[in-house]
Design a protein around this motif. Structure first.
Motif, short mmCIF file in Angstrom:
data_model
loop_
_atom_site.label_atom_id
_atom_site.label_comp_id
_atom_site.label_asym_id
_atom_site.label_seq_id
_atom_site.Cartn_x
_atom_site.Cartn_y
_atom_site.Cartn_z
N ALA A 161 6.84 28.18 18.19
CA ALA A 161 5.74 28.57 19.07
C ALA A 161 5.47 27.54 20.16
N LEU A 162 5.59 26.26 19.84
CA LEU A 162 5.14 25.21 20.76
C LEU A 162 6.23 24.26 21.23
N GLY A 163 7.31 24.16 20.47
CA GLY A 163 8.31 23.14 20.78
C GLY A 163 7.83 21.78 20.35
N LEU A 164 7.78 21.54 19.04
CA LEU A 164 7.25 20.29 18.50
C LEU A 164 8.12 19.10 18.90
N THR A 165 7.46 17.97 19.13
CA THR A 165 8.19 16.73 19.42
C THR A 165 7.97 15.69 18.33
N GLY A 166 7.04 15.95 17.41
CA GLY A 166 6.77 14.97 16.37
C GLY A 166 5.97 15.56 15.23
N LEU A 167 5.95 14.84 14.11
CA LEU A 167 5.23 15.25 12.91
C LEU A 167 4.39 14.10 12.39
N ILE A 168 3.30 14.44 11.70
CA ILE A 168 2.52 13.49 10.91
C ILE A 168 2.42 14.08 9.51
N LEU A 169 2.80 13.32 8.50
CA LEU A 169 2.70 13.77 7.12
C LEU A 169 1.59 12.99 6.44
N THR A 170 0.52 13.69 6.04
CA THR A 170 -0.65 13.05 5.47
C THR A 170 -0.69 13.23 3.95
N LYS A 171 -1.58 12.47 3.32
CA LYS A 171 -1.92 12.61 1.90
C LYS A 171 -0.74 12.38 0.97
N LEU A 172 0.17 11.49 1.37
CA LEU A 172 1.29 11.17 0.49
C LEU A 172 0.84 10.46 -0.78
N ASP A 173 -0.34 9.87 -0.74
CA ASP A 173 -0.85 9.16 -1.90
C ASP A 173 -1.39 10.11 -2.97
N GLY A 174 -1.60 11.36 -2.64
CA GLY A 174 -2.22 12.28 -3.59
C GLY A 174 -1.28 13.31 -4.16
N THR A 175 0.03 13.12 -3.98
CA THR A 175 0.96 14.15 -4.41
C THR A 175 2.24 13.54 -4.97
N ALA A 176 2.95 14.34 -5.74
CA ALA A 176 4.28 13.94 -6.23
C ALA A 176 5.37 14.64 -5.45
N LYS A 177 5.00 15.16 -4.26
CA LYS A 177 5.93 15.97 -3.48
C LYS A 177 6.45 15.26 -2.23
N ARG B 288 0.83 -1.21 0.00
CA ARG B 288 0.00 0.00 0.00
C ARG B 288 0.86 1.26 0.00
N LEU B 289 1.99 1.21 0.70
CA LEU B 289 2.90 2.36 0.70
C LEU B 289 3.47 2.58 -0.69
N LYS B 290 3.87 1.51 -1.34
CA LYS B 290 4.41 1.64 -2.68
C LYS B 290 3.37 2.21 -3.64
N SER B 291 2.14 1.74 -3.48
CA SER B 291 1.06 2.26 -4.31
C SER B 291 0.77 3.72 -3.98
N GLY B 292 0.80 4.04 -2.69
CA GLY B 292 0.52 5.40 -2.26
C GLY B 292 1.56 6.41 -2.72
N LEU B 293 2.79 5.95 -2.85
CA LEU B 293 3.87 6.84 -3.28
C LEU B 293 4.08 6.81 -4.79
N ALA B 294 3.11 6.27 -5.52
CA ALA B 294 3.27 6.10 -6.96
C ALA B 294 3.54 7.42 -7.67
N LYS B 295 2.83 8.49 -7.28
CA LYS B 295 3.01 9.78 -7.97
C LYS B 295 4.41 10.33 -7.74
N THR B 296 4.88 10.25 -6.50
CA THR B 296 6.23 10.72 -6.20
C THR B 296 7.27 9.85 -6.92
N ARG B 297 7.06 8.54 -6.87
CA ARG B 297 8.02 7.62 -7.50
C ARG B 297 8.06 7.83 -9.01
N ASP B 298 6.88 8.02 -9.61
CA ASP B 298 6.84 8.21 -11.06
C ASP B 298 7.60 9.47 -11.46
#
Length: 354
Positions: free
Chosen positions: A297-313, A59-69
């Motif tokens: 502003a907050l002192g972040l401790t983590g990130l979540i990156l969403t919608k990787l399946d819909g972008t080539a970025k 599913r990850l490979k499929s989701g990253l298809a746009k970036t990979r292409d």
């Protein structure tokens, strides 16, 4: 003043659950059981077993298809053969920049690839792929730090992000993820700024059979404080606090989210234990600007990156790793409840190149 949406028993196939009521529907009568062997024709016509659900790697490979292409098609020409020379490095630079890796990450990768080529004595362009892959893994490896929630009860997670980044949806998926680990979860509907945000979070609460602490209107900090008190009283393992989506340039709203953090600390002095920024992968390099502003502003401790399946970025992960290497706790590659998973460097890079 406060509205408590208490945990209800998990719905069964014969139960329809709404936010306020549980309406039983007539139970279906069990089918008669016959001891007579089924006719051979019936046996032969039995539908085939449904195909197994694709693995996360697939599913990850499929989701990253746009970036990979975008990345792969351009790299294919470079790795096709010929010698490694300055013209090849210039082409590689262009490919990396157009993959949203950013200038800093691109320059870092080029320098590192040159060193690997020199150290290993590589001559042929086809050998460059492995060097680039190894260099990229080394760059983003520090981001791979899975979230550890032991040591605090309740463990308080505060989520921030701009409107449209997928923050509330990520909260619902996180609730499901922690439940799968056997943990109890409580949600705080602290986004009192956006219309329908409370209702959206309540829907996720119903879907996961999770308690949601909400308020019809008013102060986000008050909602989060009430959620902390409820979690302590009920012995909850994980509290996930939603906050209003805002742009870093909206200074009054950024001050409000700082207030939420202070109020949470009044309820539980060492909380929040995790402050996560949710990023939309579609915005590319702008994600780095958001990371910097919210971190200050907050002192972040983590990130979540969403919608990787819909972008080539998807290459923006490299840019984040170079400029502000805050742990990337989870990535999202779809709308499904299980499409938010802990970030794995190897899985990500393999999905980009293979």
């Amino acid at each position: 003043m406060f509205s408590f949406f208490k945990k209800k028993p998990a719905p069964t196939p014969d139960t329809v659950t709404t936010p306020d009521t549980v309406q039983p529907t007539p139970a279906a009568q069990p089918a008669a059981v016959s001891s007579t062997p089924a006719p051979q024709a019936a046996i032969d016509s039995t539908p085939a077993v449904a195909a197994a659900k694709p693995s996360w790697t697939e599913r990850l490979k499929s989701g990253l298809a746009k970036t990979r292409d975008k990345l792969g098609k351009q790299l294919a020409g470079l790795f096709g053969g010929g010698k490694i020379d300055e013209d090849l490095y210039e082409e590689l630079e262009s490919v990396l920049l157009t993959s949203d890796m950013g200038m800093d990450a691109t320059m870092h990768l080029l320098k590192d690839v040159r060193e690997r080529v020199s150290l290993k004595g590589l001559k042929d362009a086809s050998e460059l792929k492995g060097a680039l892959k190894d260099s990229l893994i080394e760059l983003i490896q520090p981001l791979e730090q899975p979230l550890q929630t032991h040591g605090h009860k309740p463990y308080v997670i505060m989520l921030a992000g701009v409107n449209g980044a997928g923050k509330t949806t990520s909260i619902g998926k996180l609730a499901k993820y922690f439940q799968s680990q056997g943990k109890s979860v409580l949600l705080a509907a602290g986004d009192t700024f956006r219309a329908a945000a409370r209702e959206q979070l309540m829907a996720w609460g119903e879907r996961n059979n999770v308690t949601v602490i909400a308020q019809q209107s008013g102060d986000a900090a008050a909602v989060c404080y009430d959620a902390m008190q409820a979690a302590i009283a009920r012995g909850i393992d994980i509290v996930i606090a939603d906050t209003a989506g805002r742009l870093p340039t909206q200074l009054h709203l950024m001050e409000e989210i700082k207030k939420v953090k202070r109020v949470v600390q009044k309820a539980i002095p060492d909380a929040p234990h995790e402050i996560i920024l949710v990023l939309d992968a579609n915005i590319g390099q702008n994600a780095i600007n958001q990371v910097m502003a919210f971190d200050e502003a907050l002192g972040l401790t983590g990130l979540i990156l969403t919608k990787l399946d819909g972008t080539a970025k998807g290459g923006v992960i490299a840019g984040i790793a170079k400029q502000r290497p805050i742990p990337l706790r989870f990535i999202g590659i779809g709308e499904g409840i299980d499409d938010l998973r802990p970030f794995s460097t190897k899985d990500f890079v393999d999905a980009l190149f293979d």
